[in-house]
Design a protein around this motif. Structure first.
Motif, PDB file in Angstrom:
ATOM      1  N   MET A  36     -44.890  61.713 -22.414  1.00 25.48           N
ATOM      2  CA  MET A  36     -44.526  60.886 -21.261  1.00 25.48           C
ATOM      3  C   MET A  36     -43.858  59.614 -21.761  1.00 25.48           C
ATOM      4  O   MET A  36     -44.304  59.014 -22.742  1.00 25.48           O
ATOM      5  CB  MET A  36     -45.769  60.554 -20.435  1.00 25.48           C
ATOM      6  N   LEU A  37     -42.798  59.224 -21.079  1.00 25.53           N
ATOM      7  CA  LEU A  37     -42.104  58.001 -21.469  1.00 25.53           C
ATOM      8  C   LEU A  37     -42.868  56.777 -20.984  1.00 25.53           C
ATOM      9  O   LEU A  37     -43.545  56.809 -19.953  1.00 25.53           O
ATOM     10  CB  LEU A  37     -40.688  57.990 -20.884  1.00 25.53           C
ATOM     11  N   ASP A  38     -42.725  55.695 -21.730  1.00 26.77           N
ATOM     12  CA  ASP A  38     -43.317  54.415 -21.369  1.00 26.77           C
ATOM     13  C   ASP A  38     -42.564  53.860 -20.157  1.00 26.77           C
ATOM     14  O   ASP A  38     -41.340  53.691 -20.196  1.00 26.77           O
ATOM     15  CB  ASP A  38     -43.206  53.466 -22.556  1.00 26.77           C
ATOM     16  N   GLY A  93     -50.978  67.757 -21.487  1.00 25.11           N
ATOM     17  CA  GLY A  93     -51.010  66.819 -22.599  1.00 25.11           C
ATOM     18  C   GLY A  93     -49.934  67.054 -23.628  1.00 25.11           C
ATOM     19  O   GLY A  93     -49.348  66.096 -24.151  1.00 25.11           O
ATOM     20  N   THR A  94     -49.644  68.310 -23.948  1.00 21.22           N
ATOM     21  CA  THR A  94     -48.626  68.592 -24.961  1.00 21.22           C
ATOM     22  C   THR A  94     -47.232  68.774 -24.380  1.00 21.22           C
ATOM     23  O   THR A  94     -46.260  68.889 -25.127  1.00 21.22           O
ATOM     24  CB  THR A  94     -49.009  69.845 -25.774  1.00 21.22           C
ATOM     25  N   SER A 140     -40.448  75.416 -36.257  1.00 22.29           N
ATOM     26  CA  SER A 140     -39.825  74.213 -35.711  1.00 22.29           C
ATOM     27  C   SER A 140     -40.757  73.056 -36.034  1.00 22.29           C
ATOM     28  O   SER A 140     -41.892  73.018 -35.550  1.00 22.29           O
ATOM     29  CB  SER A 140     -39.627  74.332 -34.197  1.00 22.29           C
ATOM     30  N   CYS A 141     -40.288  72.147 -36.866  1.00 26.55           N
ATOM     31  CA  CYS A 141     -41.093  70.998 -37.280  1.00 26.55           C
ATOM     32  C   CYS A 141     -40.655  69.784 -36.468  1.00 26.55           C
ATOM     33  O   CYS A 141     -39.545  69.284 -36.656  1.00 26.55           O
ATOM     34  CB  CYS A 141     -40.928  70.727 -38.772  1.00 26.55           C
ATOM     35  N   SER A 142     -41.526  69.329 -35.571  1.00 25.49           N
ATOM     36  CA  SER A 142     -41.135  68.323 -34.583  1.00 25.49           C
ATOM     37  C   SER A 142     -41.944  67.042 -34.702  1.00 25.49           C
ATOM     38  O   SER A 142     -43.136  67.066 -34.989  1.00 25.49           O
ATOM     39  CB  SER A 142     -41.322  68.885 -33.159  1.00 25.49           C
ATOM     40  N   ASN A 143     -41.250  65.932 -34.456  1.00 29.06           N
ATOM     41  CA  ASN A 143     -41.901  64.630 -34.307  1.00 29.06           C
ATOM     42  C   ASN A 143     -41.819  64.264 -32.831  1.00 29.06           C
ATOM     43  O   ASN A 143     -40.722  64.148 -32.272  1.00 29.06           O
ATOM     44  CB  ASN A 143     -41.190  63.577 -35.165  1.00 29.06           C
ATOM     45  N   PHE A 144     -42.964  64.096 -32.191  1.00 29.11           N
ATOM     46  CA  PHE A 144     -43.003  63.769 -30.771  1.00 29.11           C
ATOM     47  C   PHE A 144     -43.167  62.268 -30.527  1.00 29.11           C
ATOM     48  O   PHE A 144     -43.168  61.825 -29.387  1.00 29.11           O
ATOM     49  CB  PHE A 144     -44.170  64.504 -30.089  1.00 29.11           C
ATOM     50  N   LYS A 145     -43.335  61.510 -31.627  1.00 28.24           N
ATOM     51  CA  LYS A 145     -43.643  60.085 -31.521  1.00 28.24           C
ATOM     52  C   LYS A 145     -44.860  59.894 -30.600  1.00 28.24           C
ATOM     53  O   LYS A 145     -45.851  60.595 -30.749  1.00 28.24           O
ATOM     54  CB  LYS A 145     -42.406  59.314 -31.070  1.00 28.24           C
ATOM     55  N   ASP A 146     -44.789  58.997 -29.611  1.00 28.56           N
ATOM     56  CA  ASP A 146     -45.968  58.762 -28.758  1.00 28.56           C
ATOM     57  C   ASP A 146     -45.906  59.526 -27.444  1.00 28.56           C
ATOM     58  O   ASP A 146     -46.713  59.304 -26.549  1.00 28.56           O
ATOM     59  CB  ASP A 146     -46.147  57.267 -28.484  1.00 28.56           C
ATOM     60  N   PHE A 147     -44.961  60.461 -27.321  1.00 29.40           N
ATOM     61  CA  PHE A 147     -44.731  61.171 -26.059  1.00 29.40           C
ATOM     62  C   PHE A 147     -45.951  61.980 -25.638  1.00 29.40           C
ATOM     63  O   PHE A 147     -46.433  61.872 -24.505  1.00 29.40           O
ATOM     64  CB  PHE A 147     -43.510  62.081 -26.207  1.00 29.40           C
ATOM     65  N   ARG A 166     -49.194  59.732 -25.031  1.00 25.75           N
ATOM     66  CA  ARG A 166     -49.257  59.074 -23.719  1.00 25.75           C
ATOM     67  C   ARG A 166     -49.750  60.044 -22.660  1.00 25.75           C
ATOM     68  O   ARG A 166     -50.542  59.691 -21.789  1.00 25.75           O
ATOM     69  CB  ARG A 166     -47.888  58.522 -23.326  1.00 25.75           C
ATOM     70  N   ARG A 167     -49.275  61.278 -22.715  1.00 24.30           N
ATOM     71  CA  ARG A 167     -49.696  62.271 -21.726  1.00 24.30           C
ATOM     72  C   ARG A 167     -51.165  62.633 -21.895  1.00 24.30           C
ATOM     73  O   ARG A 167     -51.872  62.868 -20.918  1.00 24.30           O
ATOM     74  CB  ARG A 167     -48.826  63.538 -21.855  1.00 24.30           C
TER      75      ARG A 167
END
Length: 425
Positions: free
Chosen positions: A1-3, A207-208, A352-359, A362-363
């Protein structure tokens, strides 16, 4: 989720990010309009609550002096009614805003190459030499049937198209690969093994990031509101949902085997032969929870962890950085690992190697405190397959096939499988 604050303060940046992922940026204006009304209603509620407190004090003072407070009491009643009405309106605006936010994808990292689709992805590096053969090679499904490793027809009979049955040494090969990868990641790369449930509740998928947007792609139970997992990323990430971790606990690394279930497999008849696209398959997943300032390097390390599997199995592969338009809904940055399969003459994605940061954090409300008394912050989450099994098995069979129809076993697997080659009985 975006801030929500980023959307308020940098709307043009958010619009550009959404557009780069082929999403409609007008949703930003819609959200800001709702947010403006939400803030106005919230401010009015706070003003009325202050007024209610003032009138309450006035009523108390009048009663203390044995005076008539009927006018103030009537005023208090009107204020309470108005607060209740506004609170109900605020709830509606909250729901509308949350619905928009839950359907808005993550923004690409600034380092991600711009592009519309997979044709604009960038090959970062290649490893290994593609083998040359002095005989006519076979695709993996022919090898698997001739060597009696997989029973494709009975898989269809038992469950339907997109399901398979491993048998004999084929079943042991699958089990050996899972054990090999789990041992590698836990003993060499520092991951803690998790054996998660293969069914999760709705909150876990929200959440994911798979819900609410991709519900039609999932297998769901009719009576229990539970979903079969599409990847172990879902239950493992949600282990820490609604928790505040101590900063000293980070980073957390988990490795998990799971079966994975995906309804969208084989869409439009694509890749339906053999092991290229299945409704149910096995996978070892790597999940990280890290400090925000370390997530970029942790992402590179995650990719290297997955690459080690392919290097130890001596499978030629390439690392592809996804462009903005090919990123998944939740990812801010992603590398795909693609292995070479000579029998189908194609590169096949196995991770697939992913960086979701805080997305995702937050969810799922996954936070940490740097110090015991410090303000909670959102962790950064990452995940990658370490690696997915079906296409890996396909590539092993095709790369290691021999002129007589047998298949040599990669040296790293011999201790697990107990033989150095697979032959027809």
């Amino acid at each position: 989720m975006l801030d929500r604050n980023i959307i308020r303060n940098e709307p043009e940046k958010v619009k550009a990010g959404l557009a780069s992922k082929n999403n409609d940026p007008s949703v930003v204006d819609e959200l800001l309009c709702l947010d403006e009304q939400w803030r106005a209603k919230t401010a009015e509620v706070e003003r009325l609550k202050a007024e209610r407190n003032r009138v309450s004090d006035e009523i108390g003072a009048i009663k203390k002096q044995k005076g008539d407070a009927s006018e103030q009491i009537a005023q208090m009643s009107q204020i309470k009614g108005r607060i209740q009405d506004l609170d109900a309106e605020v709830v509606v605006f909250d729901k509308q805003i949350d619905d928009l936010l839950l359907n808005m994808p993550n923004l690409p990292d600034e380092s991600v190459p711009m592009g519309k689709n997979e044709e604009d992805n960038v090959v970062v590096r290649e490893w290994g030499d593609r083998k040359s053969f002095d005989f006519t090679i076979k695709p993996h499904w022919e090898l698997a049937e001739e060597l009696e490793l997989i029973d494709f027809p009975r898989g269809v009979k038992v469950s339907g198209s997109g399901f398979i049955v491993y048998k004999g040494i084929g079943a042991k090969l699958e089990r050996s690969l899972i054990s090999f990868m789990l041992d590698l990641h836990t003993e060499k790369h520092g991951y803690v093994e998790i054996f998660p449930p293969f069914m999760v509740n709705r909150a876990s998928y929200v959440g994911t990031g798979q819900l609410p947007k991709f519900e039609e792609e999932m297998y769901a139970t009719k009576w229990d509101d539970l979903y079969l997992i599409s990847t172990a990323e879902v239950p493992v990430t949600n282990l820490y949902r609604d928790e505040i971790l101590a900063g000293s606990q980070l980073p957390i690394y988990h490795a998990a085997y799971s079966a994975c279930f995906r309804r969208e497999a084989g869409a439009a008849g694509k890749d339906t032969r053999g092991l290229l696209r299945l409704h149910e398959f096995n996978k070892v997943e790597l999940v990280k929870f890290v400090l925000p300032e370390t997530s970029a390097q942790e992402h590179e390390n995650l990719c290297q962890n997955a690459e080690t599997v392919l290097q130890m199995l001596d499978i030629p592969y390439r690392v592809v950085e996804l462009c903005t338009g090919d990123l998944s809904f939740s990812a801010a940055k992603c590398y795909d690992l693609e292995i070479w399969s000579p029998g189908v003459d194609r590169w096949l994605e196995v991770s697939s190697c992913s960086n979701f940061k805080d997305f995702q954090a937050r969810r799922a409300s996954i936070r940490f405190r740097r110090e015991p008394a410090s303000k909670p912050e959102f962790v950064h989450t990452l995940n990658g397959s370490g690696v997915a099994l079906p296409r890996l098995v396909a590539s092993i069979l095709e790369n290691y096939q021999q002129p007589d129809g047998s298949v040599q076993v990669p040296s790293a697997l011999i201790p697990y499988l107990g033989v150095d080659e697979i032959r027809k009985k």
